[in-house]
Design an enzyme around this catalytic site. Structure first.
Site, PDB file in Angstrom:
ATOM      1  N   SER A 103       0.633  -1.280   0.033  1.00 16.12           N
ATOM      2  CA  SER A 103       0.003  -0.572   0.217  1.00 16.12           C
ATOM      3  C   SER A 103       0.984   1.013   0.029  1.00 16.12           C
ATOM      4  CB  SER A 103      -1.111  -0.258   1.268  1.00 16.12           C
ATOM      5  OG  SER A 103      -1.491   1.640   1.587  1.00 16.12           O
ATOM      6  N   TYR A 139      -1.722  -0.152  10.613  1.00 16.39           N
ATOM      7  CA  TYR A 139      -1.512  -0.681   9.285  1.00 16.39           C
ATOM      8  C   TYR A 139      -0.264  -0.218   8.507  1.00 16.39           C
ATOM      9  CZ  TYR A 139      -3.823  -0.879   4.210  1.00 16.39           C
ATOM     10  OH  TYR A 139      -4.061  -0.947   3.408  1.00 16.39           O
ATOM     11  N   LYS A 184       1.876  -2.704   6.411  1.00 16.63           N
ATOM     12  CA  LYS A 184       2.036  -2.127   4.265  1.00 16.63           C
ATOM     13  C   LYS A 184       4.220  -1.943   4.652  1.00 16.63           C
ATOM     14  CE  LYS A 184      -1.692  -4.165   3.667  1.00 16.63           C
ATOM     15  NZ  LYS A 184      -1.962  -5.200   2.818  1.00 16.63           N
TER      16      LYS A 184
END
Length: 281
Positions: A173, A188, A192
């Protein structure tokens, strides 16, 4: 006799230079996946489904992975629409034993695995991590978005090593490169960022047996994983993205097809950003 040249990074390659592959002369043939078997985690919807369908369109047989949303009908659709073999498999990617079992089932059912897309993931929607009590939510993100990727890579890598070829594509991402605003999602982002570097690290390790590893970093994409965002938050996303909008899943599949196909035989350790220019300013 001249002295042999040996790789600094991968002595197992033997004397250098290594042999280049024999490739078709037609550029369209480079992107064909006919005769290949592709496995895509998190492919009952969103980006994963778009990738699975694109691979079927390119001629690959496809193993679809799902956890909560059964995908048998989608596998049947791929077979009926594109004439390829397709089958759906239920798997909890946070369970290494389940991952190993499913990958072994796919190899048995399809004969091999040539392309693996580690795509399954969940979003952090709890805001500033400092306000979250305990570690359950952190563990949920890391278990799925990072550990699940590693479990898949570790198992399918054994097949690639046996075959002396293969392409692993990790869905990372842009959040692994930047800090998202206005929503805050440190766990998150950390997971990533680790995925992106895992791809780079594995690309060096796996080069010794002819496998390639790359990652793709999508920006804001119109999928269910972004449903947590209210209209006001999305307006800010558009303002921060040079192209001024969210992307469509179909706008990602070209990057996945490139990395899956013979068009990218000299591409490994790369991270392709498909983010509408978000990470440029």
């Amino acid at each position: 006799m001249s002295e042999e040249i040996i790789s600094f990074t991968n002595p197992a390659l033997g004397p250098l230079p290594t042999k280049a592959p024999q490739l078709p002369s037609n550029v369209l043939d480079l992107f064909s996946l006919k005769g290949k078997v592709a496995s895509v985690t998190g492919s009952s919807g969103g980006i994963g489904w778009a990738v699975a369908e694109a691979f079927a369109q390119a001629g690959a047989d496809v193993a679809i992975w799902y956890n909560s949303k059964p995908a048998d009908a989608k596998a049947e659709y791929l077979t009926e629409k594109y004439g390829v073999k397709a089958k759906a498999y239920k798997c909890n990617v946070t369970d290494p034993n389940d991952v190993s079992k499913v990958i072994n089932e796919i190899e048995k059912d399809f004969g091999t695995i040539d392309i693996f897309v580690a795509n399954a993931g969940v979003a952090w929607t709890d805001g500033p991590e400092i306000d979250v009590q305990g570690y359950d939510q952190w563990k949920k993100i890391v278990d799925c978005d990072l550990n699940g990727v590693y479990y898949c890579a570790h198992t399918v890598g054994q097949i690639f090593k046996k075959n002396k070829s293969g392409s692993l594509i990790i869905t990372s991402s842009m959040s692994g490169t930047i800090v998202n605003i206005p929503q805050l999602q440190a766990p998150y982002n950390a997971a990533k960022a680790a995925c992106t570097h895992l791809a780079k690290s594995l690309s060096v390790e796996w080069a010794s047996f002819g496998a390639r590893v790359n990652s793709i970093s999508p920006g804001y994409i119109l999928t269910d994983i972004a449903d947590f965002a209210d209209p006001e938050m999305k307006k800010k996303w558009w303002q921060l993205t040079p192209l001024g909008r969210e992307g469509l899943p179909q706008e990602l599949v070209g990057a996945y097809l490139y990395l899956a196909s013979n068009a990218s035989t000299y591409t490994t350790g790369s991270n392709i950003a498909v983010d509408g220019g978000y990470t440029c300013p």
